[in-house]
Write a protein that holds these residues in place. Structure first.
Motif, PDB file in Angstrom:
ATOM      1  N   VAL A  17      -2.509   1.700  -3.883  1.00  0.00           N
ATOM      2  CA  VAL A  17      -3.666   1.021  -3.293  1.00  0.00           C
ATOM      3  C   VAL A  17      -3.355   0.842  -1.813  1.00  0.00           C
ATOM      4  O   VAL A  17      -2.433   0.117  -1.451  1.00  0.00           O
ATOM      5  N   ASN A  18      -4.121   1.530  -0.941  1.00  0.00           N
ATOM      6  CA  ASN A  18      -3.800   1.492   0.481  1.00  0.00           C
ATOM      7  C   ASN A  18      -4.887   0.925   1.378  1.00  0.00           C
ATOM      8  O   ASN A  18      -4.717   0.839   2.575  1.00  0.00           O
ATOM      9  N   LEU A  19      -6.011   0.492   0.789  1.00  0.00           N
ATOM     10  CA  LEU A  19      -7.104  -0.034   1.605  1.00  0.00           C
ATOM     11  C   LEU A  19      -7.864  -1.108   0.846  1.00  0.00           C
ATOM     12  O   LEU A  19      -8.190  -0.936  -0.334  1.00  0.00           O
ATOM     13  N   ILE A  20      -8.150  -2.195   1.537  1.00  0.00           N
ATOM     14  CA  ILE A  20      -9.113  -3.176   1.042  1.00  0.00           C
ATOM     15  C   ILE A  20     -10.404  -2.793   1.753  1.00  0.00           C
ATOM     16  O   ILE A  20     -10.516  -2.915   2.974  1.00  0.00           O
ATOM     17  N   ASP A  21     -11.345  -2.300   1.023  1.00  0.00           N
ATOM     18  CA  ASP A  21     -12.541  -1.692   1.603  1.00  0.00           C
ATOM     19  C   ASP A  21     -13.457  -2.717   2.270  1.00  0.00           C
ATOM     20  O   ASP A  21     -13.389  -3.915   2.003  1.00  0.00           O
ATOM     21  N   THR A  22     -14.339  -2.223   3.118  1.00  0.00           N
ATOM     22  CA  THR A  22     -15.339  -3.052   3.781  1.00  0.00           C
ATOM     23  C   THR A  22     -16.114  -3.862   2.744  1.00  0.00           C
ATOM     24  O   THR A  22     -16.545  -3.321   1.726  1.00  0.00           O
ATOM     25  N   GLY A  44     -10.582  -3.595   5.544  1.00  0.00           N
ATOM     26  CA  GLY A  44     -11.859  -3.203   6.124  1.00  0.00           C
ATOM     27  C   GLY A  44     -12.634  -4.348   6.740  1.00  0.00           C
ATOM     28  O   GLY A  44     -12.374  -5.522   6.485  1.00  0.00           O
ATOM     29  N   SER A  45     -13.611  -3.998   7.539  1.00  0.00           N
ATOM     30  CA  SER A  45     -14.481  -4.988   8.170  1.00  0.00           C
ATOM     31  C   SER A  45     -15.157  -5.864   7.123  1.00  0.00           C
ATOM     32  O   SER A  45     -15.611  -5.369   6.094  1.00  0.00           O
ATOM     33  N   TYR A  46     -15.172  -7.144   7.403  1.00  0.00           N
ATOM     34  CA  TYR A  46     -15.829  -8.151   6.560  1.00  0.00           C
ATOM     35  C   TYR A  46     -15.324  -8.154   5.119  1.00  0.00           C
ATOM     36  O   TYR A  46     -16.016  -8.601   4.213  1.00  0.00           O
ATOM     37  N   ALA A  47     -14.103  -7.681   4.904  1.00  0.00           N
ATOM     38  CA  ALA A  47     -13.540  -7.588   3.551  1.00  0.00           C
ATOM     39  C   ALA A  47     -13.522  -8.934   2.832  1.00  0.00           C
ATOM     40  O   ALA A  47     -13.740  -9.006   1.627  1.00  0.00           O
ATOM     41  N   PHE A  48     -13.273 -10.014   3.577  1.00  0.00           N
ATOM     42  CA  PHE A  48     -13.213 -11.352   2.980  1.00  0.00           C
ATOM     43  C   PHE A  48     -14.245 -12.286   3.598  1.00  0.00           C
ATOM     44  O   PHE A  48     -14.145 -13.500   3.473  1.00  0.00           O
ATOM     45  N   HIS A  49     -15.231 -11.725   4.248  1.00  0.00           N
ATOM     46  CA  HIS A  49     -16.279 -12.503   4.911  1.00  0.00           C
ATOM     47  C   HIS A  49     -16.929 -13.491   3.936  1.00  0.00           C
ATOM     48  O   HIS A  49     -17.285 -13.138   2.820  1.00  0.00           O
ATOM     49  N   GLY A  50     -17.036 -14.729   4.344  1.00  0.00           N
ATOM     50  CA  GLY A  50     -17.725 -15.729   3.541  1.00  0.00           C
ATOM     51  C   GLY A  50     -16.906 -16.311   2.400  1.00  0.00           C
ATOM     52  O   GLY A  50     -17.442 -17.053   1.580  1.00  0.00           O
ATOM     53  N   VAL A  64      -1.383  -2.336   9.058  1.00  0.00           N
ATOM     54  CA  VAL A  64      -1.369  -2.062  10.491  1.00  0.00           C
ATOM     55  C   VAL A  64      -2.750  -2.247  11.130  1.00  0.00           C
ATOM     56  O   VAL A  64      -2.872  -2.289  12.344  1.00  0.00           O
ATOM     57  N   SER A  65      -3.798  -2.370  10.305  1.00  0.00           N
ATOM     58  CA  SER A  65      -5.145  -2.477  10.848  1.00  0.00           C
ATOM     59  C   SER A  65      -5.974  -3.465  10.030  1.00  0.00           C
ATOM     60  O   SER A  65      -5.992  -3.399   8.797  1.00  0.00           O
ATOM     61  N   ILE A  66      -6.635  -4.368  10.748  1.00  0.00           N
ATOM     62  CA  ILE A  66      -7.549  -5.322  10.115  1.00  0.00           C
ATOM     63  C   ILE A  66      -8.891  -5.181  10.809  1.00  0.00           C
ATOM     64  O   ILE A  66      -8.986  -5.324  12.035  1.00  0.00           O
ATOM     65  N   GLY A  67      -9.927  -4.887  10.030  1.00  0.00           N
ATOM     66  CA  GLY A  67     -11.247  -4.620  10.590  1.00  0.00           C
ATOM     67  C   GLY A  67     -11.953  -5.849  11.137  1.00  0.00           C
ATOM     68  O   GLY A  67     -11.602  -6.993  10.839  1.00  0.00           O
TER      69      GLY A  67
END
Length: 93
Positions: A17-22, A44-50, A64-67
């Motif tokens: 598992v290499n990505l938490i998707d948008t 990904g962008s807004y992965a945990f938004h709200g 290495v990257s947080i959207g």
């Protein structure tokens, strides 16, 4: 589901598992703690938004990257553990 503590698996179906998707956990209001698996390299962008009850995030050294807006509107987020170095986190909070 209504899980409050989630540990992202290292593998799912034999694949890392290499990505938490948008928007993956957007508005998951029961979520209080998340620990990322050791192969997750991006959130990904807004992965945990709200996720306004989310208070603890453990970000492994593989990330290495947080959207953008990944943790936007997480008003209870008070404990972020970085186990490594995030190279890109533009407007992620």
């Amino acid at each position: 589901g209504n899980e409050s503590v989630i540990k992202i698996l290292d593998y799912y179906g034999g694949v890392p598992v290499n990505l938490i998707d948008t928007n993956a956990f957007e508005n998951h209001v029961d979520l209080r703690m998340i620990t990322l698996g050791r192969y997750v390299s991006g959130i990904g962008s807004y992965a945990f938004h709200g996720c306004y009850n989310l208070n603890t995030v453990v970000i492994t050294d593989s990330v290495v990257s947080i959207g953008m807006g990944a943790f936007y509107a997480c008003s209870s987020l008070t404990n972020i553990v970085f186990e490594g170095t995030v190279e890109e986190c533009q407007n992620c909070l």
